[in-house]
Design an enzyme around this catalytic site. Structure first.
Site, PDB file in Angstrom:
ATOM      1  N   ARG A  47       0.880  -1.176   0.000  1.00  0.00           N
ATOM      2  CA  ARG A  47       0.000   0.000   0.000  1.00  0.00           C
ATOM      3  C   ARG A  47       0.909   1.216   0.000  1.00  0.00           C
ATOM      4  O   ARG A  47       1.790   1.335   0.847  1.00  0.00           O
ATOM      5  CB  ARG A  47      -0.874  -0.038   1.260  1.00  0.00           C
ATOM      6  CG  ARG A  47      -1.665   1.227   1.555  1.00  0.00           C
ATOM      7  CD  ARG A  47      -2.788   1.382   0.540  1.00  0.00           C
ATOM      8  NE  ARG A  47      -3.789   2.321   0.962  1.00  0.00           N
ATOM      9  CZ  ARG A  47      -3.686   3.639   0.873  1.00  0.00           C
ATOM     10  NH1 ARG A  47      -2.587   4.203   0.411  1.00  0.00           N
ATOM     11  NH2 ARG A  47      -4.666   4.415   1.250  1.00  0.00           N
ATOM     12  N   GLU A  55     -11.204   5.648  -5.157  1.00  0.00           N
ATOM     13  CA  GLU A  55     -11.642   4.254  -5.289  1.00  0.00           C
ATOM     14  C   GLU A  55     -11.975   3.988  -6.759  1.00  0.00           C
ATOM     15  O   GLU A  55     -12.239   4.914  -7.522  1.00  0.00           O
ATOM     16  CB  GLU A  55     -12.866   4.010  -4.402  1.00  0.00           C
ATOM     17  CG  GLU A  55     -12.601   4.178  -2.921  1.00  0.00           C
ATOM     18  CD  GLU A  55     -11.612   3.156  -2.384  1.00  0.00           C
ATOM     19  OE1 GLU A  55     -11.692   1.968  -2.751  1.00  0.00           O
ATOM     20  OE2 GLU A  55     -10.749   3.553  -1.578  1.00  0.00           O
ATOM     21  N   ARG A  90      -1.189  -5.103   4.646  1.00  0.00           N
ATOM     22  CA  ARG A  90      -0.388  -4.663   3.504  1.00  0.00           C
ATOM     23  C   ARG A  90       0.824  -3.878   3.991  1.00  0.00           C
ATOM     24  O   ARG A  90       0.718  -3.073   4.920  1.00  0.00           O
ATOM     25  CB  ARG A  90      -1.225  -3.779   2.578  1.00  0.00           C
ATOM     26  CG  ARG A  90      -2.453  -4.479   2.026  1.00  0.00           C
ATOM     27  CD  ARG A  90      -3.328  -3.544   1.225  1.00  0.00           C
ATOM     28  NE  ARG A  90      -3.880  -2.499   2.079  1.00  0.00           N
ATOM     29  CZ  ARG A  90      -4.820  -1.642   1.697  1.00  0.00           C
ATOM     30  NH1 ARG A  90      -5.296  -1.686   0.461  1.00  0.00           N
ATOM     31  NH2 ARG A  90      -5.282  -0.729   2.522  1.00  0.00           N
TER      32      ARG A  90
END
Length: 161
Positions: A47, A55, A90
């Site tokens: 990430r 998004e 992540r």
């Protein structure tokens, strides 16, 4: 002797103390700020630190994903972080290809917000300010919705009886 072993263990296995740098191949682009890399023959999700991209279902979400894919998919990159992970496990890090920083390029091109909640970087803040002033990318919209606000709206309210 036990103190020395404990200190050695702490130094070797505590991911948040020292910065880490690895080289890996990008094998997937999940969205604008999340990549899958192959490190030591194992997939690892990264990430991007300091930023948040729209998004996929938001305006500019697909453009951010495509920009990230064009930047690094299939390429060997440098991944630099402090060993921290987010709540989804992540790795939080920056990705560099040919000395260019993917996160900074996304912000510079108006495809990401500086994620001030988790980053105090003045460099990312300045890049966002310039992109906003020049109305680059998502800053062309009159009132772009930050991804963290978009995610809040998508969550269903809790029903009470």
């Amino acid at each position: 002797m036990n103190k020395i072993l404990s200190l050695a263990f702490l130094i070797l296995f505590s991911p948040n103390i020292f910065s880490q740098q690895i080289t890996a191949k990008v094998i997937g682009v999940k969205d604008g700020d999340t990549m899958e890399i192959l490190f030591e023959n194992k997939p690892l999700i990264v990430r991007l630190a300091h930023i948040d991209t729209p998004e996929k279902k938001q305006p500019y979400g697909q453009k951010a994903k495509q920009f990230a894919a064009d930047f690094c998919f299939g390429k060997t990159v440098k991944v630099v972080g402090e060993g921290k992970r987010d709540r989804n496990g992540r790795l939080i890090a920056e990705i560099f290809y040919k000395n260019q920083n993917l996160g900074k390029e996304l912000v510079r091109n108006g495809l990401a917000w500086h994620f001030k909640r988790y980053s105090k970087s003045s460099n990312y803040a300045a890049l966002e300010t310039v992109a906003r002033k020049k109305k680059i990318g998502l800053w062309k919209d009159k009132s772009p919705v930050a991804p963290w606000d978009f995610r809040k709206k998508k969550r269903r309210p809790v029903r009470t009886l």
